[in-house]
Motif scaffolding. Sequence first.
Motif, PDB file in Angstrom:
ATOM      1  N   LEU A 166     -22.454  30.391  21.413  1.00 25.61           N
ATOM      2  CA  LEU A 166     -22.254  29.739  20.123  1.00 25.61           C
ATOM      3  C   LEU A 166     -21.320  28.534  20.265  1.00 25.61           C
ATOM      4  O   LEU A 166     -21.582  27.456  19.717  1.00 25.61           O
ATOM      5  CB  LEU A 166     -21.678  30.741  19.120  1.00 25.61           C
ATOM      6  N   MET A 167     -20.207  28.724  21.020  1.00 27.68           N
ATOM      7  CA  MET A 167     -19.270  27.615  21.225  1.00 27.68           C
ATOM      8  C   MET A 167     -19.953  26.460  21.952  1.00 27.68           C
ATOM      9  O   MET A 167     -19.750  25.289  21.621  1.00 27.68           O
ATOM     10  CB  MET A 167     -18.060  28.106  22.021  1.00 27.68           C
ATOM     11  N   VAL A 170     -22.375  24.559  19.506  1.00 27.22           N
ATOM     12  CA  VAL A 170     -21.630  23.747  18.538  1.00 27.22           C
ATOM     13  C   VAL A 170     -21.074  22.500  19.211  1.00 27.22           C
ATOM     14  O   VAL A 170     -21.157  21.378  18.676  1.00 27.22           O
ATOM     15  CB  VAL A 170     -20.501  24.581  17.907  1.00 27.22           C
ATOM     16  N   THR A 173     -23.849  20.041  20.098  1.00 27.59           N
ATOM     17  CA  THR A 173     -24.368  19.419  18.880  1.00 27.59           C
ATOM     18  C   THR A 173     -23.455  18.293  18.419  1.00 27.59           C
ATOM     19  O   THR A 173     -23.903  17.197  18.049  1.00 27.59           O
ATOM     20  CB  THR A 173     -24.500  20.468  17.766  1.00 27.59           C
ATOM     21  N   ILE A 174     -22.144  18.555  18.446  1.00 28.21           N
ATOM     22  CA  ILE A 174     -21.186  17.515  18.033  1.00 28.21           C
ATOM     23  C   ILE A 174     -21.259  16.330  18.992  1.00 28.21           C
ATOM     24  O   ILE A 174     -21.232  15.163  18.583  1.00 28.21           O
ATOM     25  CB  ILE A 174     -19.769  18.093  17.981  1.00 28.21           C
ATOM     26  N   ALA A 364     -15.667  23.587  25.647  1.00 36.44           N
ATOM     27  CA  ALA A 364     -16.108  22.910  24.425  1.00 36.44           C
ATOM     28  C   ALA A 364     -15.665  21.458  24.368  1.00 36.44           C
ATOM     29  O   ALA A 364     -16.452  20.559  24.074  1.00 36.44           O
ATOM     30  CB  ALA A 364     -15.569  23.670  23.200  1.00 36.44           C
TER      31      ALA A 364
END
Length: 801
Positions: A166-167, A170, A173-174, A364
Amino acid sequence: MRLDPDSNRHSSSAWDMDWSLRAVVERCRVWARATRRRRVTVRLLITLLFVLVASTVASGAAGGRTDTATLAGSTSTIDGLSWTGTKDSSGVPLSSYIFATQPSFFNLKGNGVSIVLGLLFAIFMVLVICAIWLALFVADFGWLNWLGKPFTAVADGLTGTLATPLMLVVAVTIGAVFVAVFILRGHPAKAVTQVVVMFFVALSGATYLAHPMADVLSSDGLLTQGRDVGIAVAAGLNGQSTPNPKSIVDGFSTTLADNFARHPVQVWNLGQIVDDSPSCRAAWSSAVLAGSESQLSEGMRRCGDTAAHDRIENPTFGQVGTGLVLLIFGAILLLFLAYLSIKIFLAALSSIFHAILAIFGFAAGGFIYGPTQAFLVRNLVGMVGDAFSLIVLFAFEGGYILVLDSIFRSAPDSGIAVIFVGGIVLIAGFVLLRRLDLNLIGGQSRISEKVRAALEGRPAPTFTGDTTGQGTLRYALSPGHAIGKSVNFLADVNGNPAASWVFRRQNPFMYYSKPLQDMNYLSYRMLLGEVPDRAISGFPGRNIAVAQAHDNAALAATDIGGMEGFNARSAAAAVTRVQDVGGSVAEAMSAMAAVSARSRTGGWTADQIRRAGRAAIQTAGGAEDNPAMYAPLAHAAAALDLAALNGHLPGARGEAYRARAAEEAALFLRRTRLPSNPTRDYGDNDPGSLVHAVMQNHGTYEEFQNAVGGAHVNVIGPGGVVNRVRGAGGAAGAIENFARADEDTRLYIGNRLAADMEVHADRIMANPNDQAVLLAAMAAKNRAMNVDRLLSGTNIGPWTN
């Protein structure tokens, strides 16, 4: 009888009274402290006795140690550091080193020197052993295993928490949003760069997050490789063609031990390096292992080094000086190796710290354009840069050790001179190492900022050598920066008002802050007019005490009957009271001003104080010109003259002169003696008596002489018969009558004259404009002046005899 310890003389009876142990000890103490010569002699004897006892105990201990060594085979002079395991090239532990001295029992000088040398030797060995162990401990990287387990556990925990699908989705995507924005805004180059960075983070992160700390803490990780490369570089620069880092690290111990412990101790103890002779080298090593000073002395004699044998049996003060030089050298060595070890440790710790923080970037932050990407870059550069710093620092350490070893090997016979040069080289090493470390830290910061600028598509910033790298962990924890921060913190606390409340003084960490606070407190107390006991012996305290005495004397004048309160009469009396305790007119005026300032009823006015002082000064000047021989009469007469001249002036001007006249007349009366029988009839009402003649008003001095000279005097003859004898008249008769009169009669006359002057002066004070009062006062003064003039130069005067 108790002997006074502050006295240098005692009677023989005091010495024979008590022969108890306490009294005898007290007498000896008093005798020893009586003169400076005795004190010095007793102290020298006590010192020599202490040295003798200490040397005897030391000799017994040495003998016991030798016996133990014979039975057990070895002994350690510094057992507390035997765990370090540091040995020289002959395999002798440094903790077993001894300093051999064997002076004879009756050689007090040699025994005393031996004690001092033993103490210096123990301190020197502790410094050197700690320094060598610290250098080897850091170079061996055994401590890295201690840090590896907890840091690996922390890194694995962070990875498991952050590196989730999930991290990752995200973050990617950013990052893709930033790529789209760059394309839409017409920056395809920045979009391509962002895509490349994201692919790099994704590929590298998969490998890195699998074992986050492996690249740093493993046996072939960055830290270990950095150490090995640095040592190999140092060895290569020193001429070793095939350097083996492991063997070089193992050889550091023996190199340092020989150059900084074994050879200096031999030069210090024996005067030269005995290792140049194989037999002496073996003898020295075996004796040290056995812990036997006698074996060492005998071994030197057998190997042919008689000079070393003689130095063992005859230690000198020169060896003490050598020991002090070596102590300084050992302290410099310890500080240098500790400083270098701290730098190495901080570089390794910083690399581990950046490796842990890089987990956030790979999990991330590295996918997102901007500060988070720069955060990953900074940590990757820091991790690799710190490992490179280890290469440089280990190369510096290894090179320094090998260079020093070359210096010692190139001049084996130079002894202390080489050690001294080595100390200077170590001092230079501090400066070089500090500049090197700052350059390494600054280089990392510059690289990080340039990479960040390239990723953001902007020019790299301009750097200054004084500010780069100041935000890094290594700089924050460096010894110099930590000391500076600590000093600044102490300075802030020192100037903080809260610190003054806690420590009860200003600037509590300043040198002499407590004495300064005490001085300020005493000054404050003395400004209030108080004199604490501990300040009374000082010059300011004595001045305050004198001022207090003046103030008290001036204040006492306001309580005298007939002049209560603050008025012109009490002001005149205050000047006299202050003069009575040794003060001047100016000090009296100052005391009156101080009393007035503290008074709740107003005190004397400034005009009253000024005019009272002026009247006193003018009276004293007039008394010097007055013909009266008796000083109190001269002052009283001068004051009456001034009152007659100026007493009619209005207000405080005339009042001050009248008050001065009253005060001087009262003072004249106080200093006049009374007769022993004041109630006796002295002939006041007898027109022909001496007393009656003196107390009459006479127009001229000749009339006074004739009247007094023709008066009769009662003379007590044999059997107590009173005979009335009349004088022959004139000056001779007047003097003869005073000579015939008894002492009480003369004293009565003097007291009557003084009392009349006081009465008339007080009347002038109450009736300043009454001419009759003034004339009566002047007549009273003239009668006293006539008597003083008549009897001056004789011993029968009513005041001076």
